[in-house]
Write an enzyme that holds these catalytic residues in place. Structure first.
Site, PDB file in Angstrom:
ATOM      1  N   GLU A 161       0.804  -1.223   0.000  1.00  0.00           N
ATOM      2  CA  GLU A 161       0.000   0.000   0.000  1.00  0.00           C
ATOM      3  C   GLU A 161       0.837   1.274   0.000  1.00  0.00           C
ATOM      4  OE1 GLU A 161      -3.721   1.965   2.559  1.00  0.00           O
ATOM      5  OE2 GLU A 161      -2.684   0.195   3.321  1.00  0.00           O
ATOM      6  N   GLU A 262     -12.931   2.989   3.652  1.00  0.00           N
ATOM      7  CA  GLU A 262     -11.971   3.242   4.720  1.00  0.00           C
ATOM      8  C   GLU A 262     -11.966   4.742   5.016  1.00  0.00           C
ATOM      9  OE1 GLU A 262      -7.674   1.334   5.658  1.00  0.00           O
ATOM     10  OE2 GLU A 262      -7.610   3.033   4.278  1.00  0.00           O
TER      11      GLU A 262
END
Length: 283
Positions: A161, A262
């Protein structure tokens, strides 16, 4: 707040990140809260920030909570230190943190297998003062290779990520290109091809990247997507990002995986107003 048109007949699939939404509830009550809001898929950061190796009873209790709620865990972080908090992962951090990560690899992979989770995210970790970045990068590659093999053992992918520099100034992967470079190195080292890019729209936008260009260039290597609006990391429609457009671009580029919600919201259940109820269950 505007409601999205996610596209009639598309198979875009949304999941709720239970480490940032419904956090006013105890961990074991969050899957049911997501289900009550209409979702059947969820994701989690590593839930036990103080230990990489929780008691089996704790793992069993989370498994039961997911099953009782009828929710599928579709994404799980490996141990990442104090998150939320000052840490941003452990794979590149020498000493005890790296050891904790290695101790966690099979624990996380086996738990993922037990609940049918097919994506495991390994946060890279912050730069450490006084440590040569090349030493950290070599350690990271070694640990990520171990994680990729463990993920492959349970039929899962390994996610790498990009975070954003304003909020994570010591984290080295702050561009899509930097994360893709790590993905490629891991795949070259293992020969498995199961390392993928976690494309977080919010982090990319915070870094000033052209998100549409990232999607066009890297959709084929993307294994998971997360969204939040900017500024503020709130629900879609609370900021200025063209999230509906970007989701459309992902679909057109061939991405058919999960889109993790998120984002931050004081009232998680109310924050889903942008997404029609019929688009919330996994399809």
């Amino acid at each position: 707040m505007a409601r999205f048109s996610v596209g009639a007949g598309t198979d875009q699939r949304f999941d709720v990140n239970l480490s940032i939404l419904f956090t006013e509830l105890p961990l074991l009550e969050r899957p049911a809260a997501a289900a009550a809001a209409g979702f059947t898929a969820v994701e989690l950061w590593w839930p036990w920030i103080d230990t990489a190796t929780p008691e089996q009873s704790e793992l069993d209790a989370l498994k039961k909570a997911l099953e009782d709620a009828g929710t599928q865990l579709v994404g799980l972080n490996f141990y990442a230190g104090q998150l939320p908090g000052p840490d941003r992962g452990a794979v590149s951090v020498p000493g005890e943190e790296s050891e904790r990560f290695r101790a966690n690899v099979d624990v996380a992979a086996d738990f993922a297998a037990s609940v049918g989770c097919k994506a495991l995210n390994a946060l890279y970790g912050n730069r450490v003062e006084g440590v040569d970045p090349e030493v950290q990068d070599a350690l990271a590659l070694e640990n990520l290779v171990t994680a990729a093999r463990a993920a492959d053992r349970v039929g899962a992918i390994l996610l790498i990520e990009t975070l954003n520099k304003p909020e994570s100034p010591l984290y080295p992967l702050v561009s899509a290109a930097s994360a893709i470079e790590v993905v490629d190195k891991v795949n070259e080292a293992t020969g498995l091809g199961n390392a993928k890019f976690l494309l977080d729209v919010y982090h990319l936008a915070m870094n000033g990247e052209d998100v549409s260009a990232v999607i066009a260039e890297h959709a084929a290597k993307t294994g998971h997507v997360q969204i939040a609006d900017m500024p503020g990391r709130g629900a879609p429609g609370t900021g200025e990002l063209p999230l509906e457009q970007l989701l459309g671009e992902l679909r057109k580029a061939g991405y058919d995986g999960w889109v993790g919600l998120e984002y931050k919201a004081a009232d998680a259940a109310a924050s889903f107003e942008w997404l029609p109820a019929e688009a919330r269950p996994a399809r």
